[in-house]
Design a protein around this motif. Structure first.
Motif, PDB file in Angstrom:
ATOM      1  N   THR A   1      45.305  38.032  44.595  1.00 11.68           N
ATOM      2  CA  THR A   1      45.119  37.748  46.018  1.00 11.68           C
ATOM      3  C   THR A   1      44.231  38.768  46.714  1.00 11.68           C
ATOM      4  O   THR A   1      44.141  38.774  47.943  1.00 11.68           O
ATOM      5  CB  THR A   1      46.479  37.710  46.741  1.00 11.68           C
ATOM      6  N   GLY A   2      43.612  39.658  45.934  1.00 11.33           N
ATOM      7  CA  GLY A   2      42.747  40.667  46.546  1.00 11.33           C
ATOM      8  C   GLY A   2      43.503  41.843  47.127  1.00 11.33           C
ATOM      9  O   GLY A   2      42.972  42.564  47.980  1.00 11.33           O
ATOM     10  N   LYS A   3      44.740  42.061  46.677  1.00  9.41           N
ATOM     11  CA  LYS A   3      45.543  43.182  47.171  1.00  9.41           C
ATOM     12  C   LYS A   3      46.222  43.893  46.002  1.00  9.41           C
ATOM     13  O   LYS A   3      46.345  43.344  44.914  1.00  9.41           O
ATOM     14  CB  LYS A   3      46.644  42.681  48.126  1.00  9.41           C
ATOM     15  N   ILE A   4      46.665  45.116  46.261  1.00 16.63           N
ATOM     16  CA  ILE A   4      47.559  45.811  45.338  1.00 16.63           C
ATOM     17  C   ILE A   4      48.912  45.885  46.031  1.00 16.63           C
ATOM     18  O   ILE A   4      49.050  46.494  47.095  1.00 16.63           O
ATOM     19  CB  ILE A   4      47.055  47.220  44.989  1.00 16.63           C
ATOM     20  N   TYR A   5      49.898  45.235  45.455  1.00 17.91           N
ATOM     21  CA  TYR A   5      51.207  45.114  46.074  1.00 17.91           C
ATOM     22  C   TYR A   5      52.062  46.351  45.805  1.00 17.91           C
ATOM     23  O   TYR A   5      51.752  47.166  44.920  1.00 17.91           O
ATOM     24  CB  TYR A   5      51.899  43.848  45.569  1.00 17.91           C
ATOM     25  N   PRO A   6      53.136  46.532  46.588  1.00 16.30           N
ATOM     26  CA  PRO A   6      54.003  47.706  46.399  1.00 16.30           C
ATOM     27  C   PRO A   6      54.480  47.846  44.954  1.00 16.30           C
ATOM     28  O   PRO A   6      54.724  46.853  44.271  1.00 16.30           O
ATOM     29  CB  PRO A   6      55.182  47.426  47.347  1.00 16.30           C
ATOM     30  N   PHE A   7      54.617  49.093  44.525  1.00 17.97           N
ATOM     31  CA  PHE A   7      55.000  49.388  43.154  1.00 17.97           C
ATOM     32  C   PHE A   7      56.513  49.436  42.985  1.00 17.97           C
ATOM     33  O   PHE A   7      57.247  49.797  43.913  1.00 17.97           O
ATOM     34  CB  PHE A   7      54.432  50.747  42.730  1.00 17.97           C
ATOM     35  N   LYS A   8      56.958  49.118  41.780  1.00 18.42           N
ATOM     36  CA  LYS A   8      58.337  49.374  41.388  1.00 18.42           C
ATOM     37  C   LYS A   8      58.425  50.818  40.896  1.00 18.42           C
ATOM     38  O   LYS A   8      57.427  51.413  40.472  1.00 18.42           O
ATOM     39  CB  LYS A   8      58.759  48.389  40.293  1.00 18.42           C
ATOM     40  N   LYS A   9      59.619  51.372  40.932  1.00 21.22           N
ATOM     41  CA  LYS A   9      59.778  52.814  40.701  1.00 21.22           C
ATOM     42  C   LYS A   9      59.773  53.233  39.234  1.00 21.22           C
ATOM     43  O   LYS A   9      59.576  54.412  38.924  1.00 21.22           O
ATOM     44  CB  LYS A   9      61.086  53.290  41.337  1.00 21.22           C
TER      45      LYS A   9
ATOM     46  N   SER B   1      43.227  30.047  40.885  1.00 18.75           N
ATOM     47  CA  SER B   1      44.109  28.988  40.382  1.00 18.75           C
ATOM     48  C   SER B   1      44.189  27.825  41.371  1.00 18.75           C
ATOM     49  O   SER B   1      44.324  26.672  40.972  1.00 18.75           O
ATOM     50  CB  SER B   1      45.512  29.554  40.131  1.00 18.75           C
ATOM     51  N   GLU B   2      44.083  28.133  42.667  1.00 19.74           N
ATOM     52  CA  GLU B   2      44.152  27.077  43.679  1.00 19.74           C
ATOM     53  C   GLU B   2      42.948  26.143  43.583  1.00 19.74           C
ATOM     54  O   GLU B   2      43.071  24.923  43.696  1.00 19.74           O
ATOM     55  CB  GLU B   2      44.232  27.691  45.079  1.00 19.74           C
ATOM     56  N   GLU B   3      41.765  26.720  43.379  1.00 20.99           N
ATOM     57  CA  GLU B   3      40.548  25.919  43.264  1.00 20.99           C
ATOM     58  C   GLU B   3      40.279  25.481  41.828  1.00 20.99           C
ATOM     59  O   GLU B   3      39.300  24.796  41.558  1.00 20.99           O
ATOM     60  CB  GLU B   3      39.341  26.729  43.768  1.00 20.99           C
ATOM     61  N   LYS B   4      41.174  25.906  40.925  1.00 23.25           N
ATOM     62  CA  LYS B   4      41.004  25.623  39.486  1.00 23.25           C
ATOM     63  C   LYS B   4      39.609  26.075  39.017  1.00 23.25           C
ATOM     64  O   LYS B   4      38.878  25.344  38.360  1.00 23.25           O
ATOM     65  CB  LYS B   4      41.219  24.136  39.191  1.00 23.25           C
ATOM     66  N   LYS B   5      39.275  27.309  39.435  1.00 22.32           N
ATOM     67  CA  LYS B   5      37.954  27.873  39.142  1.00 22.32           C
ATOM     68  C   LYS B   5      38.071  29.035  38.177  1.00 22.32           C
ATOM     69  O   LYS B   5      38.929  29.900  38.330  1.00 22.32           O
ATOM     70  CB  LYS B   5      37.288  28.362  40.442  1.00 22.32           C
ATOM     71  N   PHE B   6      37.233  29.037  37.160  1.00 24.25           N
ATOM     72  CA  PHE B   6      37.131  30.178  36.254  1.00 24.25           C
ATOM     73  C   PHE B   6      35.674  30.251  35.806  1.00 24.25           C
ATOM     74  O   PHE B   6      35.255  29.595  34.869  1.00 24.25           O
ATOM     75  CB  PHE B   6      38.040  30.003  35.032  1.00 24.25           C
ATOM     76  N   ASP B   7      34.898  31.073  36.527  1.00 24.57           N
ATOM     77  CA  ASP B   7      33.477  31.243  36.230  1.00 24.57           C
ATOM     78  C   ASP B   7      33.266  32.526  35.430  1.00 24.57           C
ATOM     79  O   ASP B   7      34.131  33.405  35.406  1.00 24.57           O
ATOM     80  CB  ASP B   7      32.674  31.320  37.534  1.00 24.57           C
ATOM     81  N   PRO B   8      32.113  32.658  34.794  1.00 28.57           N
ATOM     82  CA  PRO B   8      31.773  33.963  34.197  1.00 28.57           C
ATOM     83  C   PRO B   8      31.731  35.025  35.291  1.00 28.57           C
ATOM     84  O   PRO B   8      31.407  34.726  36.452  1.00 28.57           O
ATOM     85  CB  PRO B   8      30.379  33.721  33.602  1.00 28.57           C
ATOM     86  N   GLY B   9      32.064  36.248  34.966  1.00 24.46           N
ATOM     87  CA  GLY B   9      32.074  37.277  35.997  1.00 24.46           C
ATOM     88  C   GLY B   9      32.090  38.681  35.427  1.00 24.46           C
ATOM     89  O   GLY B   9      32.168  38.893  34.221  1.00 24.46           O
TER      90      GLY B   9
END
Length: 218
Positions: free
Chosen positions: A125-133, A159-167
Motif C-alpha cells: 500500500t506504499g507504507k511501512i506499517y507498525p512493527f511487532k516486537k 492486486s486490485e487492478e490485477k496488474k503485474f508489469d516488469p519493474g
C-alpha cells in the motif's frame, strides 16, 4: 548452509527473470560483513522473498523466519527449506518465541544473520506499517545489532487492478543499529528509531523509482 542458500537462490532466480523484475542493491558493504545480526525488512508482497533470495549469496551465512504456510508454497517453500528457514506457527506465539530464542543462541555463536519481517503481514500500500516486537526483543536479549533492509515500492504491482508489469526495485541496506547496553524497556524506542529510518529510505527510493519510470515513459 552456504551451499543450500546458494542453491535456493538459483532456484528462484529464473522466476525473477521471467517476471521482469530488476533488483538494485545499495549498501552492499553492510550485508557482506560476517557477523550475527537481526535483519529487519519491510514486507509488501511475496516478491520480498524473491528479493531476499536475490541478495542471499552476498549475505554469507543467513537464515530467515517465516510462517509455516510458506513451506507449502512452490517454489518459495522448497527454496526456503533448502536454505534452512525457521518456520513458525503465528497462531502459537509462545511456541514461536521459543523457537526463535533457541535458534538465536546458535545464530550468535556461528555468526549467522537472521532475517525477520517485523510487520508480520504483507501489505502493498506504499507504507511501512507498525512493527511487532519479536525481532527487537531478540536483538536486545542477545545484544545483536539490527540491520535494516528496505525494498522500494512495487509500483508495477496491484492486486486490485490485477496488474503485474516488469519493474525495478531498489533494495537499500542501512547501517547497523547497535543494541549494546539496551534493556527490554528500550524495545519501543528501538522499534521507533528503526521504523523511522526505514520509512525515510522507503519514501526516498520509491520517489526515485517512480520519477525515473515516469521520465522513461514520457
Amino acid at each position: 548452509m552456504k551451499y543450500n542458500f546458494r542453491l535456493g537462490s538459483l532456484m528462484c532466480s529464473w522466476l525473477t527473470k521471467f517476471l521482469g523484475v530488476h533488483w538494485e542493491l545499495r549498501g552492499k558493504e553492510h550485508l557482506e560483513q560476517e557477523r550475527a545480526c537481526i535483519i529487519v525488512a519491510n514486507h509488501q508482497s511475496s516478491l520480498d522473498v524473491l528479493g531476499m533470495f536475490n541478495i542471499w549469496p552476498i549475505m554469507g551465512k543467513c537464515t530467515a523466519v517465516g510462517k509455516k504456510e510458506i513451506l507449502y508454497a512452490w517454489p518459495f517453500g522448497l527454496a526456503a527449506w533448502f536454505c534452512g528457514m525457521i518456520f513458525i506457527d503465528r497462531m502459537n506465539s509462545e511456541k514461536a518465541h521459543s523457537v526463535i530464542n533457541n535458534a538465536t543462541n546458535y545464530i550468535k555463536e556461528k555468526k549467522i544473520k537472521l532475517w525477520i519481517f517485523p510487520e508480520g503481514t504483507r501489505r502493498n500500500t506504499g507504507k511501512i506499517y507498525p512493527f511487532k516486537k519479536g525481532a527487537f526483543h531478540v536483538a536486545i536479549r542477545f545484544q545483536l545489532p539490527i540491520l535494516p533492509v528496505v525494498f522500494s515500492s512495487y509500483y508495477f504491482l496491484s492486486s486490485e487492478e490485477k496488474k503485474f508489469d516488469p519493474g525495478r526495485v531498489i533494495i537499500t541496506t542501512l547501517p547497523p543499529i547497535s543494541t549494546k547496553g539496551l534493556k527490554t524497556d528500550d524495545t519501543e524506542h528501538l522499534m521507533e528509531i528503526t521504523r523511522n529510518i526505514m520509512m525515510e529510505a522507503f519514501h526516498a527510493t520509491s520517489r526515485e523509482i517512480q520519477f525515473s519510470n515516469a521520465s522513461a515513459t514520457s
